[in-house]
Design an enzyme around this catalytic site. Structure first.
Site, short mmCIF file in Angstrom:
data_model
loop_
_atom_site.label_atom_id
_atom_site.label_comp_id
_atom_site.label_asym_id
_atom_site.label_seq_id
_atom_site.Cartn_x
_atom_site.Cartn_y
_atom_site.Cartn_z
N GLY A 44 0.77 -1.12 -0.34
CA GLY A 44 -0.69 -0.06 -0.03
C GLY A 44 1.17 1.52 -0.06
O GLY A 44 2.15 1.26 0.27
N GLY A 60 0.71 5.62 0.79
CA GLY A 60 -0.46 6.83 1.54
C GLY A 60 1.06 7.94 1.48
O GLY A 60 1.23 8.34 0.96
N THR A 61 -0.10 9.33 2.29
CA THR A 61 1.08 10.32 2.42
C THR A 61 2.24 10.39 2.71
O THR A 61 3.29 10.81 2.77
CB THR A 61 0.01 11.51 3.48
OG1 THR A 61 -0.60 11.24 2.87
CG2 THR A 61 0.58 12.38 3.04
N THR A 94 5.90 5.00 1.36
CA THR A 94 4.37 3.30 0.57
C THR A 94 5.28 2.46 1.61
O THR A 94 6.34 1.80 2.01
CB THR A 94 5.48 3.35 -0.80
OG1 THR A 94 5.12 4.19 -1.72
CG2 THR A 94 4.69 1.68 -1.75
N VAL A 95 4.38 0.99 1.57
CA VAL A 95 4.94 -0.01 2.16
C VAL A 95 4.80 -1.10 1.09
O VAL A 95 4.33 -1.82 0.57
CB VAL A 95 3.20 -0.28 3.39
CG1 VAL A 95 4.38 -1.67 4.61
CG2 VAL A 95 3.29 0.96 4.55
N LYS A 121 8.11 0.34 5.73
CA LYS A 121 7.00 1.43 5.36
C LYS A 121 8.56 2.04 4.93
O LYS A 121 9.82 2.62 5.76
CB LYS A 121 6.54 1.92 6.43
CG LYS A 121 5.85 3.36 6.06
CD LYS A 121 5.15 4.28 7.05
CE LYS A 121 4.14 3.61 7.50
NZ LYS A 121 3.28 3.92 8.41
N ASP A 131 -6.49 7.71 14.29
CA ASP A 131 -6.76 7.76 13.08
C ASP A 131 -7.30 6.40 13.04
O ASP A 131 -6.90 5.42 12.31
CB ASP A 131 -5.78 8.09 11.53
CG ASP A 131 -6.15 7.40 10.06
OD1 ASP A 131 -7.26 8.25 10.25
OD2 ASP A 131 -5.33 7.95 9.69
#
Length: 274
Positions: free
Chosen positions: A11, A13-14, A17-18, A33, A126
């Site tokens: 995945g 995101g901000t 990347t993982v 990550k 979150d």
């Protein structure tokens, strides 16, 4: 220096990347990550938080950080446990979990994780199904259940962090459809925010969908309905009376009256497993 080989993207995101990676010294895959060193402050913060919360079975473990140079670019890497069963969000997408013994065990796991971090002064900020990872089963109450672990602490509020409410008044720390009235209206960030988000997660487990997404609410709609009108997601009539009461305790508008993780875990009959 730790050596690894990235095998696939899990995945992005901000904050990076993982990847799934195979790492020397570990007998199973790890999650990696990665982000550019110039923007690695959040990743370093997350590593420190995971170190501070080490020892809780319901919170993901960190294996530390490494700085590497790849294709001429210096990057920072956070090594963590790899979740072979994906996320709670993946499970929910397959269909509602309903009110079962398994769901109550999952609820207990999440509350134990929240209690552990709240007692130490951390607020996740979150909490949502995609930030809850699933690990292989373990034995509990003479049955085997997948282990849930809370992950992605990039937005977490730490004990030493002070917030200027004016700075947050018209911005978001988290995902809008899981945010509480006080966090939207005045930027108030405390453990009660996580409990509201947790209620949204539980409701999603039972229904199979996010209420605000199902309602086709825009960001502006959520700000008005939750932040101004103190509106909570609708609780389906088909749920048991105990379950409805449990969710209502999570969705109390006043954060000072909203139940804590410990109260929900130890004092509410819905979480008791026979």
């Amino acid at each position: 220096m730790v050596r690894w080989v990235r095998t696939k993207v899990l995945g992005s995101g901000t904050y990076g990347t993982v990847y799934q990676a195979i790492c020397e010294g570990y007998h199973k895959p790890i999650a990696l990550k990665t982000t550019a060193l110039s923007s690695s402050e959040t990743l370093e913060k997350e590593n420190k938080i995971l170190d501070a919360l080490f020892g809780c079975p319901e919170i993901i473990n960190s294996h530390g950080t490494e700085i590497t140079c790849e294709d001429g670019i210096i990057v920072s890497n956070l090594m963590m446990e790899y979740a072979p069963y994906g996320t709670l969000g993946d499970l929910i997408k397959k269909g509602p979990l309903m009110e079962t013994r398994t769901t109550k065990v999952y609820i207990q796991m999440l509350l134990r994780g929240l209690s552990f971090m709240h007692q130490r002064g951390y607020v996740h900020c979150d909490l949502k199904p995609d930030n809850i990872l699933m690990f292989p089963p373990y034995k509990y109450h003479d049955q085997r259940f997948n282990q849930l672990k809370i992950a992605d602490f990039g937005l977490c509020k730490t004990p030493e962090e002070s917030l200027n409410e004016e700075d947050w008044k018209f911005s978001f720390r988290g995902t809008p459809s899981y945010m509480s009235p006080e966090s939207i209206a005045c930027g108030q960030i405390g453990p009660a925010l996580d409990i509201w988000s947790f209620g949204c997660v539980v409701l999603e487990m039972f229904t199979g969908y996010s209420w605000w997404v199902m309602e086709h609410c825009s960001l502006e709609d959520i700000m008005v309905r939750v932040g101004i009108n103190n509106e909570a997601p609708s609780i389906p009539s088909g749920l048991s009376s105990l379950c409805k009461d449990f969710l209502q305790k999570c969705f109390i508008a006043n954060p000072n009256e909203r139940w804590t993780a410990d109260m929900l875990l130890h004092n509410h009959p819905f979480t008791h497993i026979c």
